[in-house]
Write an enzyme that holds these catalytic residues in place. Structure first.
Site, mmCIF file in Angstrom:
data_model
loop_
_atom_site.group_PDB
_atom_site.id
_atom_site.type_symbol
_atom_site.label_atom_id
_atom_site.label_comp_id
_atom_site.label_asym_id
_atom_site.label_seq_id
_atom_site.Cartn_x
_atom_site.Cartn_y
_atom_site.Cartn_z
ATOM 1 N N TRP A 365 0.837 -1.222 0.000
ATOM 2 C CA TRP A 365 0.000 0.000 0.000
ATOM 3 C C TRP A 365 0.859 1.255 0.000
ATOM 4 O O TRP A 365 0.363 2.351 -0.252
ATOM 5 C CB TRP A 365 -0.910 0.016 1.233
ATOM 6 C CG TRP A 365 -0.168 0.280 2.533
ATOM 7 C CD1 TRP A 365 0.938 -0.358 2.993
ATOM 8 C CD2 TRP A 365 -0.484 1.269 3.517
ATOM 9 N NE1 TRP A 365 1.334 0.139 4.218
ATOM 10 C CE2 TRP A 365 0.482 1.136 4.561
ATOM 11 C CE3 TRP A 365 -1.472 2.228 3.645
ATOM 12 C CZ2 TRP A 365 0.479 1.948 5.705
ATOM 13 C CZ3 TRP A 365 -1.476 3.025 4.777
ATOM 14 C CH2 TRP A 365 -0.505 2.887 5.788
ATOM 15 N N ASP A 366 2.144 1.078 0.287
ATOM 16 C CA ASP A 366 3.091 2.192 0.254
ATOM 17 C C ASP A 366 2.896 3.015 -1.020
ATOM 18 O O ASP A 366 3.012 4.246 -1.022
ATOM 19 C CB ASP A 366 4.548 1.682 0.252
ATOM 20 C CG ASP A 366 4.870 0.761 1.417
ATOM 21 O OD1 ASP A 366 3.959 0.070 1.902
ATOM 22 O OD2 ASP A 366 6.037 0.712 1.836
ATOM 23 N N GLU A 495 1.009 -1.984 12.650
ATOM 24 C CA GLU A 495 1.203 -3.435 12.720
ATOM 25 C C GLU A 495 1.566 -3.928 14.114
ATOM 26 O O GLU A 495 1.867 -5.100 14.300
ATOM 27 C CB GLU A 495 2.250 -3.865 11.702
ATOM 28 C CG GLU A 495 1.780 -3.634 10.281
ATOM 29 C CD GLU A 495 2.737 -4.152 9.222
ATOM 30 O OE1 GLU A 495 3.863 -4.552 9.574
ATOM 31 O OE2 GLU A 495 2.349 -4.141 8.035
ATOM 32 N N LYS A 607 3.430 0.941 16.019
ATOM 33 C CA LYS A 607 4.625 0.896 15.172
ATOM 34 C C LYS A 607 4.673 2.144 14.285
ATOM 35 O O LYS A 607 5.727 2.651 13.943
ATOM 36 C CB LYS A 607 4.538 -0.359 14.304
ATOM 37 C CG LYS A 607 5.676 -0.597 13.359
ATOM 38 C CD LYS A 607 5.431 -1.872 12.544
ATOM 39 C CE LYS A 607 6.561 -2.152 11.582
ATOM 40 N NZ LYS A 607 6.230 -3.260 10.664
ATOM 41 N N GLN A 608 3.481 2.622 13.906
ATOM 42 C CA GLN A 608 3.426 3.693 12.901
ATOM 43 C C GLN A 608 2.093 4.431 12.993
ATOM 44 O O GLN A 608 1.163 3.960 13.651
ATOM 45 C CB GLN A 608 3.592 3.089 11.518
ATOM 46 C CG GLN A 608 2.479 2.126 11.132
ATOM 47 C CD GLN A 608 2.924 1.140 10.055
ATOM 48 O OE1 GLN A 608 3.291 0.024 10.368
ATOM 49 N NE2 GLN A 608 2.879 1.570 8.801
HETATM 50 C C1 BGC Z 1 5.095 -1.352 7.504
HETATM 51 C C2 BGC Z 1 4.055 -1.463 6.420
HETATM 52 C C3 BGC Z 1 4.710 -1.273 5.064
HETATM 53 C C4 BGC Z 1 5.860 -2.247 4.884
HETATM 54 C C5 BGC Z 1 6.610 -2.043 3.592
HETATM 55 C C6 BGC Z 1 6.219 -2.342 7.218
HETATM 56 O O1 BGC Z 1 7.218 -2.167 8.157
HETATM 57 O O2 BGC Z 1 4.552 -1.626 8.762
HETATM 58 O O3 BGC Z 1 3.071 -0.484 6.614
HETATM 59 O O4 BGC Z 1 3.777 -1.456 4.067
HETATM 60 O O5 BGC Z 1 6.762 -2.071 5.939
HETATM 61 O O6 BGC Z 1 7.179 -0.781 3.544
#
Ligand code: BGC
Length: 783
Positions: A365-366, A495, A607-608
C-alpha cells in the site's frame, strides 16, 4: 530511539560524494549509489567486485520474480500459497582488472586517491581513484555507469585504466555472471528469502568475441530473461581477446599491452530483456540491438540522459534555501523514486525500489498512500501507470476475495509482485483490508487532481467498485451498536496491533471508499451509460448495491472516546496497558525484532501512524483541535519502527502548530537512508518514506490540501531553512509555489486560469500571473 549514524558522505545539493573509501560502508553505499530506470536496477557495487563481499551484487528487473510455495509448519485454509520473490538476474556489471598478474581490488594494496560520485542531475555514477598494488604498481582508474532513461533495456559502463608508473600487461575480464546470489534465511521479516536454484533453467549462453549473452527461464513464474553485452575497447598498443563460456557464466578477456601514461578504455553496452511466457527472444536480434546501441558513445547517451533528468527536475524538484543537508536528502529521495518506478502499467514500485531485495521486492500500500502523491502532482502519467498496474491484477484480487469467502468484488493482496497474495503472516498481511480503500483513495485523488475521465471510465471505476463490494461482506450493520456499520477482525496500518474490531483508519477509509464508489457509479451512469451497463453486466452488479454502499457509508461507526476527546485506534485499544517505554532498552527497537507479536499486541504501542494518518487523508473531516488531541495522545505511544511513520507525524505536527517537532521529524525523513536511521538501508532504500518527504514539504510545511477539485495552502517556513520552492501539475496547469519567511507567492506558469486558497483568502490566477501574500511568522503551539 533510533541509532544515529555518522554520515561519511559529503553534503552536496546535487549528488552523493564519497571521498574516502570505507570498506565497512560498502553494503550501505551499494544501496545509496544504486541506479535504476524503472525497469533495470543495479546496486552500486564495484565493477571489479570487492572481497570479501558479504552482500548481494544486486541486478534486478522490475516485476521479474520467481514463485515458491510458502511452507507453513501449521497451515490453515486460505493462507497465501506462494511467495513471489524479486529475482536477482545475471550480473552484467562485472569487469575485473589485472595488472601484470595482480588483481585490482580495493581490499588490497593502497588507495592513494578516491572519489565516487552519484550525480543526480545527470543520473550517472562515476568513480575515480589512484591505487598502488601490493607489488607497487600504480594505476589510475575511472569508471562511469548509467542506466538509460530513454532506452529501457540498456546499461552503459565505461572503465578507463591508466598505468602511472609501469608498462606491462593489463588484463580485463568482462562478463555476465549468472551465479545468482543466495540470500540466507533470517528471522527478520524485512529481508529477502533464498532462491531455489532448481527453479532456474539455463537456456543459452554465447561468448563470441566482444559479444556475450545468457538466457534463462524461471519455471515457477514463466519468466524468460535474456541479458547480453557487447564491448568497445580503446587500446592504443595492441591486445588479444579470448572468450570463456560456462553454463551460467560467460566472459571476454582482453589482454592489452599497457604503456605508462597511456589510458586503456572499455565501454560495455549491456542489455536486459524479460518476458513472461513469451516466445524466446532471438539471440540474433539482441546482438543487433546491441550493435546498434554501440554506435553511440557513452557521452552521447549521457547527453540524452541529461535531457531526461532536466525534464524531471524541472517538474519535480523541491528547492530548499539555506539548508544543503535537507536539500540533498530531498533530492536524493525524489531521484530514487524516479529511478524505481515501473512505467508500463504492469509493474509498480517496490518498498525498496530497485536498490535491494529487502521485502522480496514486493509492492505494498506504500504505493498508493505514500509514493503516488509525488508523481500525481509532478508527473501525473506516472501516477496513472501505478493505478493501471492495480487494474492489471484485478482478476487475481477477485480470486483472492473468493478464497476469503467474499462472494463479490476483489480483495487486493497486501504484498505481491504479480498479483497473488504473498503475505505469509496474515495478521499483519491479508488482515490489512484497508488496502482496498487505499487504492480507491488513490483513484479518487488521481481523478480530482488530473480530471482524467477516460481513466476513470475505462479502469478506475471498476477498481473502485470491485474494491468497495468487499466492505459490504466483511462489515455489517450492528444491531448492538444502533445499526451502525461495523467492520471486525481487521488490522489497521499500525502493525503493532492486529486483528481488532473497528479500526478507526479502516472504517474511516472504508466510509470514504463506499461514498466514492456510489458517486463513481452514478457518474458513470450519466457519463457513459453503455460502459456502465457493460461493467455492471460483467461484474454482475445488482442495482441495489450502490444504494447499500451509500447507506453503509452514512452509518459507518467511527470509534470516539468522549472523556478524552480522541479517536481510539479500535474498540479494544484503550483497554490495554501502555507499553513500558521506560524499561525498554534502546537496543530493543524495533520491537518486532525483540518481542513476540502477542507481547506487543496486548499493549498500547504503535509501530506507525494509524489514527494520525487518517487525520491527514480525510483532513477536512476533523478540526485542528481534534487533530491536536489525537496527535498528543498517539505520539507518545508511537515507536516509529516503520519508516512510514515519521513523515505523517511531521505533516500533522505542521498543521497543529508544533513546528519544531515537524522539522525534527522531517530531518529524519529527508535523510532516512542517507543517514541510515533505521540501520537497514544496506538492504535497500525506503520508497514510502521518500514519497513521505515530498508530502512533508508540500502538505506539511506548505500546508497544501485538496478540497473537492480546489487546492488550498497554509504555508510556513520551519527554522533551519530560509524558504522553499516547488512546482505542481494540477488539472492541466503548472503552478509554482514559492515560500520564504515573510511571503508566499503563487504563479500560474501554464494552463487555464485557476482559483485556489491561501489560508482563507481566495486567489485567482491567470497564466503568467503571480500573487504574493505576506505570511506571519509561525506561532509555535506548546504541546
Ligand atoms: C510497515 C508497512 C509497510 C511495509 C513495507 C512495514 O514495516 O509496517 O506499513 O507497508 O513495511 O514498507
Amino acid at each position: 530511539m533510533k541509532k544515529e549514524q555518522q554520515h561519511k558522505l559529503e553534503i552536496h545539493p546535487w549528488g552523493l560524494l564519497e571521498r574516502e573509501f570505507q570498506a565497512d560502508d560498502y553494503p550501505l553505499n551499494a544501496t545509496l549509489f544504486s541506479l535504476g530506470n524503472g525497469f533495470i536496477g543495479l546496486r552500486g557495487t564495484f565493477e571489479e567486485g570487492f572481497d570479501p563481499e558479504p552482500f548481494s551484487d544486486g541486478c534486478y528487473l522490475n516485476g521479474v520474480y520467481a514463485s515458491e510455495p510458502i511452507r507453513y509448519g501449521e497451515a490453515a485454509y486460505g493462507y497465501a500459497r506462494n511467495n513471489q520473490r524479486m529475482l536477482t538476474v545475471p550480473d552484467g556489471k562485472g569487469i575485473q582488472i589485472w595488472v601484470d598478474g595482480e588483481r585490482f581490488n580495493l581490499a588490497e594494496g593502497e588507495i592513494l586517491e578516491y572519489e565516487r560520485h552519484l550525480d543526480m542531475a545527470n543520473a550517472t555514477l562515476a568513480r575515480s581513484l589512484t591505487w598502488r598494488s601490493p607489488l607497487g604498481k600504480t594505476l589510475r582508474l575511472k569508471t562511469q555507469r548509467q542506466i538509460c532513461l530513454t532506452e529501457k533495456h540498456l546499461v552503459l559502463i565505461h572503465v578507463e585504466i591508466t598505468p602511472l608508473d609501469f608498462g606491462g600487461e593489463i588484463r580485463l575480464l568482462t562478463g555476465l555472471d549468472g551465479n545468482l546470489d543466495q540470500a540466507e534465511r533470517s528471522d527478520d521479516p524485512r529481508l529477502a528469502s533464498p532462491i531455489d536454484q532448481g527453479d532456474i533453467q539455463w537456456l543459452n549462453n554465447v561468448a563470441d568475441g566482444d559479444y556475450l549473452a545468457l538466457a534463462l527461464s524461471v519455471r515457477s513464474s514463466g519468466y524468460e530473461i535474456r541479458c547480453a553485452a557487447t564491448h568497445r575497447l580503446q587500446a592504443s598498443a595492441g591486445h588479444t581477446m579470448t572468450n570463456l563460456r560456462h553454463e551460467n557464466r560467460v566472459a571476454t578477456e582482453y589482454r592489452c599491452v599497457a604503456q605508462r601514461g597511456k589510458p586503456i578504455g572499455l565501454t560495455k553496452y549491456l542489455a536486459y530483456f524479460a518476458e513472461q511466457r513469451a516466445e524466446p527472444i532471438e539471440v540474433g536480434s539482441l546482438r543487433q540491438y546491441l550493435e546498434l546501441s554501440a554506435n553511440k558513445s557513452f557521452a552521447e547517451y549521457a547527453k540524452a540522459q541529461r535531457i531526461e533528468m532536466d525534464k524531471f527536475w524541472q517538474e519535480s524538484d523541491i528547492q530548499v534555501l539555506g539548508n544543503d543537508s535537507l536539500q540533498q536528502g530531498i533530492r536524493f529521495n525524489l531521484f530514487h523514486l524516479f529511478q524505481s518506478l515501473g512505467r508500463d502499467g504492469r509493474t509498480n514500485i517496490a518498498a525498496k525500489g530497485l536498490s535491494g531485495d529487502g521485502y522480496d521486492g514486493h509492492y505494498f500500500w506504500d504505493t498508493e498512500i505514500y509514493v503516488l502523491p509525488f508523481f500525481l502532482y509532478t508527473q501525473p502519467n506516472m501516477a496513472r501507470h501505478l493505478l493501471e498496474y492495480r487494474h492489471s491484477i484485478l482478476d487475481a484480487a477477485r480470486a483472492r476475495a473468493r478464497e476469503l469467502a467474499i462472494s463479490k468484488g476483489a480483495l487486493f493482496p497486501w504484498r505481491t509482485i504479480g498479483g497473488e497474495e504473498c503475505s505469509a503472516y496474515y495478521p499483519a498481511g491479508t488482515a490489512q483490508f484497508h488496502i482496498n480503500a487505499d487504492i480507491a483513495y488513490a483513484v479518487r485523488h488521481y481523478s480530482r487532481v488530473t480530471g482524467d475521465t477516460e481513466f476513470l471510465r475505462a479502469k478506475g471505476a471498476e477498481l473502485v467498485i470491485e474494491g468497495a463490494r468487499l466492505w459490504m461482506e466483511i462489515g455489517h450493520f450492528n444491531p448492538r451498536r444502533n445499526n451502525q456499520f461495523c467492520i471486525n477482525e481487521v488490522t489497521g496500518p499500525d502493525e503493532y496491533t492486529a486483528l481488532v474490531d473497528n479500526n478507526f483508519y479502516t472504517n474511516l477509509m472504508a466510509r470514504a471508499h463506499l461514498e466514492y464508489a456510489a458517486e463513481v457509479y452514478q457518474w458513470l451512469q450519466s457519463f457513459d451509460p453503455e460502459a456502465c451497463l457493460a461493467l455492471a453486466q460483467r461484474i454482475e452488479l445488482g442495482p441495489q448495491e450502490p444504494m447499500l454502499w451509500a447507506k453503509a457509508a452514512k452509518a459507518m461507526y467511527l470509534p470516539y472516546d468522549q472523556s478524552q476527546g480522541i479517536h481510539p485506534q479500535d474498540d479494544g485499544f484503550l483497554d490495554k496497558p501502555v507499553w513500558d517505554f521506560e524499561q525498554t532498552p534502546a537496543n530493543h527497537y524495533p520491537l518486532l525484532l525483540h518481542y513476540h507479536p502477542l507481547v506487543i499486541y496486548r499493549h498500547q504501542v504503535c509501530k506507525q501512524a494509524d489514527v494520525v494518518l487518517g487525520l491527514l487523508l480525510e483532513s477536512s473531516e476533523f478540526s485542528i483541535e481534534q487533530k491536536r488531541r489525537d496527535f498528543d495522545f498517539y505520539e507518545p505511544l508511537t515507536t516509529h519502527d516503520s519508516t512510514l511513520s515519521a513523515c505523517i507525524h511531521s505533516i500533522i505536527a505542521s498543521e497543529v502548530g508544533y513546528h519544531e517537532k515537524a522539522l525534527d521529524y522531517f530531518q529524519q525523513v529527508a535523510r532516512m537512508d542517507l543517514d541510515n536511521h533505521h540501520n537497514n538501508t544496506q538492504h535497500g532504500i525506503h520508497t514510502a518514506c521518500m514519497g513521505g518527504t515530498w508530502m512533508c514539504m508540500v502538505q506539511g510545511f506548505a500546508g497544501m490540501r485538496l478540497h473537492g477539485t480546489e487546492l488550498s495552502f497554509a504555508p510556513f517556513v520551519p527554522e533551519g531553512m530560509e524558504g522553499y520552492r516547488f512546482r505542481l501539475q494540477f488539472r492541466g496547469r503548472t503552478l509554482e509555489v514559492d515560500i520564504n519567511y515573510s511571503n508566499a507567492s503563487y504563479t500560474l506558469i501554464t494552463g487555464e486560469p485557476i482559483s485556489l486558497h491561501h489560508i482563507h483568502e481566495p486567489v485567482f490566477l491567470a497564466v503568467g500571473e503571480t500573487q504574493t501574500f505576506e505570511i506571519a511568522p509561525p506561532v509555535e503551539v506548546t504541546q
